[in-house]
Design an enzyme around this catalytic site. Structure first.
Site, PDB file in Angstrom:
ATOM      1  CB  SER A   1      10.019   1.832  15.404  1.00  0.00           C
ATOM      2  OG  SER A   1       9.463   2.334  14.214  1.00  0.00           O
TER       3      SER A   1
ATOM      4  CB  CYS B   1       3.476  -4.276  13.282  1.00  0.00           C
ATOM      5  SG  CYS B   1       3.561  -3.843  11.535  1.00  0.00           S
TER       6      CYS B   1
ATOM      7  CG  HIS C   1       7.515   1.118  19.247  1.00  0.00           C
ATOM      8  ND1 HIS C   1       6.818   2.254  18.905  1.00  0.00           N
ATOM      9  CD2 HIS C   1       7.808   0.508  18.073  1.00  0.00           C
ATOM     10  CE1 HIS C   1       6.705   2.325  17.582  1.00  0.00           C
ATOM     11  NE2 HIS C   1       7.299   1.289  17.055  1.00  0.00           N
TER      12      HIS C   1
ATOM     13  CD  GLU D   1      -2.818  -1.299   2.309  1.00  0.00           C
ATOM     14  OE1 GLU D   1      -3.938  -1.776   2.159  1.00  0.00           O
ATOM     15  OE2 GLU D   1      -2.350  -0.983   3.400  1.00  0.00           O
TER      16      GLU D   1
ATOM     17  CB  CYS E   1       6.908  -5.112  15.608  1.00  0.00           C
ATOM     18  SG  CYS E   1       8.578  -4.618  15.106  1.00  0.00           S
TER      19      CYS E   1
ATOM     20  CB  CYS F   1       0.771   3.788  11.760  1.00  0.00           C
ATOM     21  SG  CYS F   1       1.074   5.494  11.566  1.00  0.00           S
TER      22      CYS F   1
ATOM     23  N   GLY G   1       6.784  -2.988   5.622  1.00  0.00           N
ATOM     24  CA  GLY G   1       8.156  -3.464   5.486  1.00  0.00           C
ATOM     25  C   GLY G   1       9.169  -2.656   6.263  1.00  0.00           C
ATOM     26  CD  GLU G   2      13.542  -1.753   9.148  1.00  0.00           C
ATOM     27  OE1 GLU G   2      12.723  -1.449  10.035  1.00  0.00           O
ATOM     28  OE2 GLU G   2      14.402  -0.954   8.720  1.00  0.00           O
TER      29      GLU G   2
ATOM     30  CB  CYS H   1       7.683  -6.660   7.874  1.00  0.00           C
ATOM     31  SG  CYS H   1       9.137  -6.075   8.785  1.00  0.00           S
TER      32      CYS H   1
ATOM     33  CB  CYS I   1       2.720   6.717   4.122  1.00  0.00           C
ATOM     34  SG  CYS I   1       3.254   5.341   5.162  1.00  0.00           S
TER      35      CYS I   1
ATOM     36  CG  ASN J   1      -3.780   3.216  14.027  1.00  0.00           C
ATOM     37  OD1 ASN J   1      -4.660   3.970  14.414  1.00  0.00           O
ATOM     38  ND2 ASN J   1      -2.652   3.658  13.510  1.00  0.00           N
TER      39      ASN J   1
ATOM     40  CB  SER K   1      10.059   4.853   9.759  1.00  0.00           C
ATOM     41  OG  SER K   1       9.765   4.217  10.987  1.00  0.00           O
TER      42      SER K   1
HETATM   43  N1  SAH Z   1       9.376  -1.003   9.524  1.00  0.00           N
HETATM   44  C1  SAH Z   1       9.559   0.361   9.832  1.00  0.00           C
HETATM   45  C2  SAH Z   1       8.615   1.290   9.105  1.00  0.00           C
HETATM   46  C3  SAH Z   1       7.176   0.875   8.934  1.00  0.00           C
HETATM   47  S1  SAH Z   1       6.097   0.952  10.294  1.00  0.00           S
HETATM   48  C4  SAH Z   1       9.457   0.588  11.327  1.00  0.00           C
HETATM   49  O1  SAH Z   1       9.042  -0.304  12.034  1.00  0.00           O
HETATM   50  O2  SAH Z   1       9.843   1.675  11.768  1.00  0.00           O
HETATM   51  C5  SAH Z   1       5.824   2.681  10.622  1.00  0.00           C
HETATM   52  C6  SAH Z   1       5.503   2.965  12.077  1.00  0.00           C
HETATM   53  O3  SAH Z   1       4.204   2.456  12.430  1.00  0.00           O
HETATM   54  C7  SAH Z   1       6.493   2.302  13.014  1.00  0.00           C
HETATM   55  O4  SAH Z   1       6.880   3.167  14.056  1.00  0.00           O
HETATM   56  C8  SAH Z   1       5.678   1.156  13.547  1.00  0.00           C
HETATM   57  O5  SAH Z   1       6.178   0.690  14.766  1.00  0.00           O
HETATM   58  C9  SAH Z   1       4.304   1.765  13.659  1.00  0.00           C
HETATM   59  N2  SAH Z   1       3.220   0.796  13.802  1.00  0.00           N
HETATM   60  C10 SAH Z   1       3.213  -0.492  13.417  1.00  0.00           C
HETATM   61  N3  SAH Z   1       2.034  -1.056  13.720  1.00  0.00           N
HETATM   62  C11 SAH Z   1       1.281  -0.105  14.322  1.00  0.00           C
HETATM   63  C12 SAH Z   1      -0.055  -0.079  14.847  1.00  0.00           C
HETATM   64  N4  SAH Z   1      -0.843  -1.147  14.797  1.00  0.00           N
HETATM   65  N5  SAH Z   1      -0.507   1.075  15.373  1.00  0.00           N
HETATM   66  C13 SAH Z   1       0.283   2.178  15.371  1.00  0.00           C
HETATM   67  N6  SAH Z   1       1.534   2.211  14.881  1.00  0.00           N
HETATM   68  C14 SAH Z   1       2.038   1.088  14.365  1.00  0.00           C
HETATM   69 FE1  SF4 Z   2       8.166  -4.651  10.295  1.00  0.00          FE
HETATM   70 FE2  SF4 Z   2       8.037  -2.081  11.092  1.00  0.00          FE
HETATM   71 FE3  SF4 Z   2       5.893  -3.728  11.349  1.00  0.00          FE
HETATM   72 FE4  SF4 Z   2       8.047  -4.077  12.898  1.00  0.00          FE
HETATM   73  S1  SF4 Z   2       6.681  -2.282  12.866  1.00  0.00           S
HETATM   74  S2  SF4 Z   2       6.905  -5.702  11.825  1.00  0.00           S
HETATM   75  S3  SF4 Z   2       9.705  -3.561  11.493  1.00  0.00           S
HETATM   76  S4  SF4 Z   2       6.841  -3.053   9.434  1.00  0.00           S
END
Ligand code: SAH
Ligand code: SF4
Length: 396
Positions: free
Chosen positions: A248, A117, A250, A90, A114, A368, A194-195, A110, A103, A325, A226
């Site tokens: 990130s 996510c 957290h 997306e 996490c 996100c 993705g990362e 990925c 974005c 989210n 990010s």
């Molecule tokens: N992989 C990279 C970039 C993509 S995620 C990373 O992890 O940084 C972009 C941001 O959204 C990151 O900070 C991630 O931790 C956050 N994110 C992931 N899942 C989420 C969710 N369910 N609610 C809010 N933020 C989330």
């Molecule tokens: Fe991958 Fe970023 Fe989601 Fe972690 S938060 S699983 S690194 S996309």
């Protein structure tokens, strides 16, 4: 067939050199593809007909295949893009008063898994190519311009200068960019699926195209990558193509971050923060943005905010607090508003700038961590080995 969206200036120069053509053809091509947003080699009318035919025999401009195109009530627009084998990624456009942000995704799925996510929950399928990454920006600019949407910012750069030698070919047709003077997307954030640092080479080549004045010409400060914290790759990015960095975080301590962001088991906080400090010596901005997803009862306590203040003491930074989210099947809940405000206040009292991210596009699942292209390979291949004795993970 070479996809012209796959090549940066160096790649195009090599392509034309191999064809026995002059180096300025690379610059001309960048203008056509990324500024005039041409969709076809045949449209590149200041290349001679013979050259266009020669080029078209080996190269094309192949944008993403759009599965769906949805606009939320707040104007956020999401494109679901087919990347083959039943997978989709997306790209999300977020309009604001003073900017238009896209974005974009860097991988189908990925591997980093996490806990909070939805992309991580889908497992990893494959890295996107540079063409698939750049194609998101190319496509979004085209689609928005076609709808008459231009950049809201008036101080934006003027249209590109006339290209070097016009070989007397047909008069250049007015392209959307030229007509309107301003591309609708002023900022790019690599915060989709993705990362990005796990797809290093393709991502760096895409970043190079984003900031190239002959292509999108975005300022490095307006391109943000990010990462969940791949320490060696942060150092490599500083050398290869420094752009604004978001990390990130957290969690304020390793025990919690090991559970929420499992890559922490490989690159713990002390190493990550040291990498952030090193990066700042190269970065276009003088701070790192720390993202912090607000998870009810998990990482949102006042004591955790105080621990965070201590943790980042030596790193010039700003915080972006992201209300969690939710997505189907998750065990996490979003922190209550009052709890987020209190957390923000603790950071602010310590002199840290902390913004609370507005949730955008959540009625179309574009917020996100809600990005949910179908990733059919659920093997959960990991980029690293999890310590066997890891404490009970919250992710399964
Ligand atoms: N992989 C990279 C970039 C993509 S995620 C990373 O992890 O940084 C972009 C941001 O959204 C990151 O900070 C991630 O931790 C956050 N994110 C992931 N899942 C989420 C969710 N369910 N609610 C809010 N933020 C989330
Ligand atoms: Fe991958 Fe970023 Fe989601 Fe972690 S938060 S699983 S690194 S996309």
């Amino acid at each position: 067939m070479t996809n012209l969206l796959d090549l940066d200036a160096g790649g195009l120069a090599a392509l034309f050199a191999a064809m026995g053509e002059k180096p300025f053809r690379a610059k001309q091509t960048l203008h056509w593809v990324h500024q005039r947003l041409a969709g076809d080699v045949a449209a590149m009318t200041d290349l001679s007909k013979v050259l266009r035919e020669k080029l078209a025999a080996t190269a094309e401009i192949r944008g993403p295949a759009v599965i769906s195109d949805t606009t939320a009530s707040d104007g956020t627009r999401k494109w679901l893009l087919d990347v083959g084998a039943g997978n989709a990624v997306e790209a999300v456009y977020i309009p604001e008063d003073d900017r238009g942000t896209l974005c974009i995704s860097s991988q189908a799925g990925c591997a980093l898994d996490c806990a909070f996510c939805s992309t991580g929950k889908q497992g990893f399928n494959r890295n996107l190519t540079t063409a698939e990454i750049v194609g998101q920006l190319w496509h979004a600019n085209r689609a928005l311009l076609a709808d008459g949407i231009v950049s809201p910012r008036s101080e934006l750069r003027s249209p590109p200068p006339e290209e070097a030698p016009d070989l007397g070919a047909a008069r250049r047709p007015a392209a959307p960019w030229v007509e309107h003077g301003r591309a609708p997307i002023t900022n790019v954030v690599m915060m989709g699926m993705g990362e990005p640092l796990a797809n290093f080479d393709a991502v760096v080549r895409a970043l190079t195209v984003f900031i190239d004045d002959n292509a999108y010409g975005l300022s490095r400060r307006r391109v943000t990558l990010s990462t969940s914290g791949l320490v060696p790759a942060i150092d490599r990015l500083a050398e290869a193509c420094p752009v604004a960095l978001a990390v990130s975080l957290h969690a304020p301590d390793d025990a919690l971050r090991d559970r929420l962001v499992p890559i922490n088991q490989k690159y713990p906080l002390a190493e990550l923060l040291a990498a952030c400090r090193r990066y700042l010596a190269h970065a276009p901005r003088d701070f790192v943005t720390f993202e912090y997803v607000m998870l009810d009862g998990v990482n949102d306590a006042p004591a955790q905010a105080r621990a965070l203040v201590e943790l980042v003491r030596d790193v010039p930074c700003k915080f972006n607090l992201i209300p969690f989210n939710p997505f189907p099947g998750t065990e996490f809940r979003t922190s209550a508003r009052a709890r987020i405000l209190a957390f923000q206040r603790t950071l602010a009292d310590a002199g840290l700038v902390a913004t609370i991210r507005r949730t955008r596009g959540d009625d179309i699942d574009a917020a996100c961590g809600q990005l949910a292209g179908r990733v059919h390979d659920r093997t959960k291949r990991r980029l690293f080995r999890v310590r066997p004795a890891a404490p009970a993970s919250t992710s399964h």
